[in-house]
Design a protein around this motif. Structure first.
Motif, mmCIF file in Angstrom:
data_model
loop_
_atom_site.group_PDB
_atom_site.id
_atom_site.type_symbol
_atom_site.label_atom_id
_atom_site.label_comp_id
_atom_site.label_asym_id
_atom_site.label_seq_id
_atom_site.Cartn_x
_atom_site.Cartn_y
_atom_site.Cartn_z
ATOM 1 N N GLY A 4 0.825 -1.163 -0.018
ATOM 2 C CA GLY A 4 -0.152 -0.032 -0.010
ATOM 3 C C GLY A 4 0.765 1.319 0.116
ATOM 4 N N SER A 5 2.124 1.161 -0.265
ATOM 5 C CA SER A 5 2.890 2.254 0.080
ATOM 6 C C SER A 5 2.992 3.194 -1.312
ATOM 7 C CB SER A 5 4.498 1.996 0.208
ATOM 8 O OG SER A 5 4.962 1.028 -0.913
ATOM 9 N N SER A 6 2.656 2.819 -2.561
ATOM 10 C CA SER A 6 2.514 3.593 -3.534
ATOM 11 C C SER A 6 1.646 2.762 -4.713
ATOM 12 C CB SER A 6 3.821 3.583 -4.388
ATOM 13 O OG SER A 6 4.509 2.151 -4.734
ATOM 14 N N GLY A 7 1.406 3.565 -5.664
ATOM 15 C CA GLY A 7 0.516 3.241 -6.591
ATOM 16 C C GLY A 7 0.521 4.150 -7.979
ATOM 17 N N THR A 8 -0.464 3.625 -9.062
ATOM 18 C CA THR A 8 -0.478 4.650 -10.142
ATOM 19 C C THR A 8 -1.831 4.388 -10.452
ATOM 20 O OG1 THR A 8 -0.102 2.644 -11.827
ATOM 21 C CG2 THR A 8 1.799 3.894 -11.074
ATOM 22 N N ALA A 9 -2.362 5.703 -11.180
ATOM 23 C CA ALA A 9 -3.616 5.864 -11.900
ATOM 24 C C ALA A 9 -3.320 5.971 -13.439
ATOM 25 C CB ALA A 9 -4.417 6.682 -11.143
ATOM 26 N N THR A 10 -3.843 5.385 -14.143
ATOM 27 C CA THR A 10 -3.525 5.626 -15.731
ATOM 28 C C THR A 10 -4.942 5.865 -16.275
ATOM 29 O OG1 THR A 10 -1.770 3.948 -15.790
ATOM 30 C CG2 THR A 10 -2.866 4.616 -17.900
ATOM 31 N N PHE A 11 -5.072 7.122 -16.874
ATOM 32 C CA PHE A 11 -6.073 7.578 -17.646
ATOM 33 C C PHE A 11 -6.208 7.539 -19.074
ATOM 34 C CE2 PHE A 11 -5.666 9.517 -13.479
ATOM 35 C CZ PHE A 11 -6.967 9.942 -12.979
ATOM 36 N N GLN A 12 -7.020 7.030 -19.666
ATOM 37 C CA GLN A 12 -7.129 7.082 -21.327
ATOM 38 C C GLN A 12 -8.346 7.861 -21.647
ATOM 39 O OE1 GLN A 12 -5.631 5.400 -23.386
ATOM 40 N NE2 GLN A 12 -4.082 4.267 -22.269
ATOM 41 N N PHE A 13 -8.349 8.865 -22.292
ATOM 42 C CA PHE A 13 -9.316 9.816 -22.810
ATOM 43 C C PHE A 13 -9.332 9.405 -24.444
ATOM 44 C CE2 PHE A 13 -7.916 11.701 -18.891
ATOM 45 C CZ PHE A 13 -9.027 12.286 -18.308
ATOM 46 N N SER A 14 -10.630 9.073 -24.887
ATOM 47 C CA SER A 14 -10.691 8.958 -26.123
ATOM 48 C C SER A 14 -11.451 10.324 -26.720
ATOM 49 C CB SER A 14 -11.897 7.698 -26.582
ATOM 50 O OG SER A 14 -10.741 6.702 -26.141
ATOM 51 N N ASN A 15 -10.853 10.743 -27.856
ATOM 52 C CA ASN A 15 -11.409 12.003 -28.289
ATOM 53 C C ASN A 15 -11.631 13.185 -27.358
ATOM 54 O OD1 ASN A 15 -11.053 11.233 -31.136
ATOM 55 N ND2 ASN A 15 -12.760 9.842 -30.718
ATOM 56 N N GLU A 71 -2.956 26.034 -23.811
ATOM 57 C CA GLU A 71 -2.361 24.950 -24.069
ATOM 58 C C GLU A 71 -2.180 23.906 -22.787
ATOM 59 O OE1 GLU A 71 0.134 24.271 -26.809
ATOM 60 O OE2 GLU A 71 -0.588 26.154 -27.518
ATOM 61 N N ILE A 72 -2.229 22.582 -23.030
ATOM 62 C CA ILE A 72 -2.090 21.720 -22.223
ATOM 63 C C ILE A 72 -0.913 21.710 -21.389
ATOM 64 C CG2 ILE A 72 -2.170 19.004 -21.961
ATOM 65 C CD1 ILE A 72 -3.748 18.669 -24.553
ATOM 66 N N ASP A 78 2.839 13.992 -16.629
ATOM 67 C CA ASP A 78 2.962 12.777 -17.432
ATOM 68 C C ASP A 78 1.538 12.700 -18.321
ATOM 69 O OD1 ASP A 78 3.311 10.305 -18.697
ATOM 70 O OD2 ASP A 78 3.836 9.422 -16.643
ATOM 71 N N VAL A 79 1.664 13.332 -19.513
ATOM 72 C CA VAL A 79 0.334 13.360 -20.321
ATOM 73 C C VAL A 79 0.986 13.166 -21.736
ATOM 74 C CG1 VAL A 79 -1.522 15.123 -21.094
ATOM 75 C CG2 VAL A 79 -0.893 15.288 -18.763
ATOM 76 N N ASN A 80 0.314 11.987 -22.458
ATOM 77 C CA ASN A 80 0.685 11.760 -23.774
ATOM 78 C C ASN A 80 -0.366 11.704 -24.819
ATOM 79 O OD1 ASN A 80 3.672 11.391 -23.319
ATOM 80 N ND2 ASN A 80 2.865 9.952 -21.842
ATOM 81 N N ALA A 81 -0.184 12.481 -25.721
ATOM 82 C CA ALA A 81 -1.508 12.570 -26.629
ATOM 83 C C ALA A 81 -1.230 11.540 -27.936
ATOM 84 C CB ALA A 81 -1.644 13.820 -27.496
ATOM 85 N N ARG A 82 -2.051 10.777 -28.515
ATOM 86 C CA ARG A 82 -1.879 9.856 -29.555
ATOM 87 C C ARG A 82 -2.515 10.468 -30.656
ATOM 88 N NH1 ARG A 82 0.737 5.734 -27.027
ATOM 89 N NH2 ARG A 82 -0.193 5.157 -25.062
ATOM 90 N N PHE A 83 -1.608 10.366 -32.139
ATOM 91 C CA PHE A 83 -2.509 10.942 -33.260
ATOM 92 C C PHE A 83 -2.331 9.839 -34.227
ATOM 93 C CE2 PHE A 83 -1.642 15.534 -32.421
ATOM 94 C CZ PHE A 83 -0.915 15.388 -31.269
ATOM 95 N N LEU A 84 -3.275 10.123 -34.842
ATOM 96 C CA LEU A 84 -3.668 9.067 -36.184
ATOM 97 C C LEU A 84 -3.796 10.273 -37.510
ATOM 98 C CD1 LEU A 84 -4.215 6.339 -37.135
ATOM 99 C CD2 LEU A 84 -6.526 6.728 -36.641
ATOM 100 N N ASN A 85 -2.861 9.892 -38.355
ATOM 101 C CA ASN A 85 -3.040 10.830 -39.668
ATOM 102 C C ASN A 85 -2.975 12.420 -39.177
ATOM 103 O OD1 ASN A 85 -3.356 8.706 -41.359
ATOM 104 N ND2 ASN A 85 -5.372 8.416 -41.212
ATOM 105 N N GLY A 86 -2.171 12.545 -38.273
ATOM 106 C CA GLY A 86 -1.769 13.937 -37.770
ATOM 107 C C GLY A 86 -2.746 14.532 -36.997
ATOM 108 N N LYS A 87 -3.862 13.826 -36.690
ATOM 109 C CA LYS A 87 -4.995 14.469 -35.963
ATOM 110 C C LYS A 87 -5.005 13.918 -34.365
ATOM 111 C CE LYS A 87 -7.900 15.324 -39.781
ATOM 112 N NZ LYS A 87 -9.159 15.368 -40.396
ATOM 113 N N PRO A 88 -5.010 14.502 -33.414
ATOM 114 C CA PRO A 88 -5.233 13.867 -32.149
ATOM 115 C C PRO A 88 -6.419 13.178 -31.932
ATOM 116 C CG PRO A 88 -5.594 16.149 -32.045
ATOM 117 C CD PRO A 88 -5.297 16.076 -33.396
#
Length: 152
Positions: A64-75, A88-89, A105-115
């Motif tokens: 219980g000393s540490s943890g992570t929360a990973t968030f995925q946002f679609s569009n 800006e983000i 720690d925020v990363n955007a994913r792109f497809l054909n140049g569009k986020p």
């Protein structure tokens, strides 16, 4: 550092959990929320509420000393043309009546140049940060129809 994170995540798969959308009957529960408290919000640009509800996966160390929360946002709406003038983000900010938690720690994913999506990771470095995060998620979940599913 990357190998330590990988080992940590591989060592605790049975403790991973997630928040996921609930069935429509949560509407009744949402209306009972107190109107005096500030809403629990996620923001990528300060002051601009992200309207897209993320998928959230949690991991926690066995002790219980540490943890992570990973968030995925679609569009996410932060990519909308109507919100581009808001700024800006600069990170992901979890804001509620207790204050704010944040990560860069925020990363955007792109497809054909569009986020297309955003993945963000919040590191919880102590049991107190874990508890604070869970209180935020309880509020956020109530307001947005999310439910907690513990891994078995």
């Amino acid at each position: 550092m990357m190998s330590l994170r990988t080992i940590l995540l591989l060592a605790i798969p049975s403790l991973s959990s997630a928040f996921a959308p609930q069935l429509p009957n949560t509407q009744q529960h949402l209306s009972s929320s107190s109107s005096t408290a500030l809403p629990a919000e996620i923001q990528f640009v300060r002051g601009l509420t992200e309207k897209v509800i993320p998928s959230i996966k949690l991991t926690r160390a066995r002790d219980g000393s540490s943890g992570t929360a990973t968030f995925q946002f679609s569009n996410p709406n932060v990519f909308d043309a109507s919100t581009s003038s808001s700024g800006e983000i600069t990170g992901m900010f979890l804001v509620d009546d207790e204050g704010e938690m944040s990560t860069t720690d925020v990363n955007a994913r792109f497809l054909n140049g569009k986020p297309q999506s955003i993945e963000s990771v919040l590191i919880l470095r102590s049991p107190q940060e874990w508890d604070r995060f869970m209180r935020f998620m309880e509020r956020y979940g109530e307001e947005n129809g999310l439910g907690f599913t513990k891994a078995g």
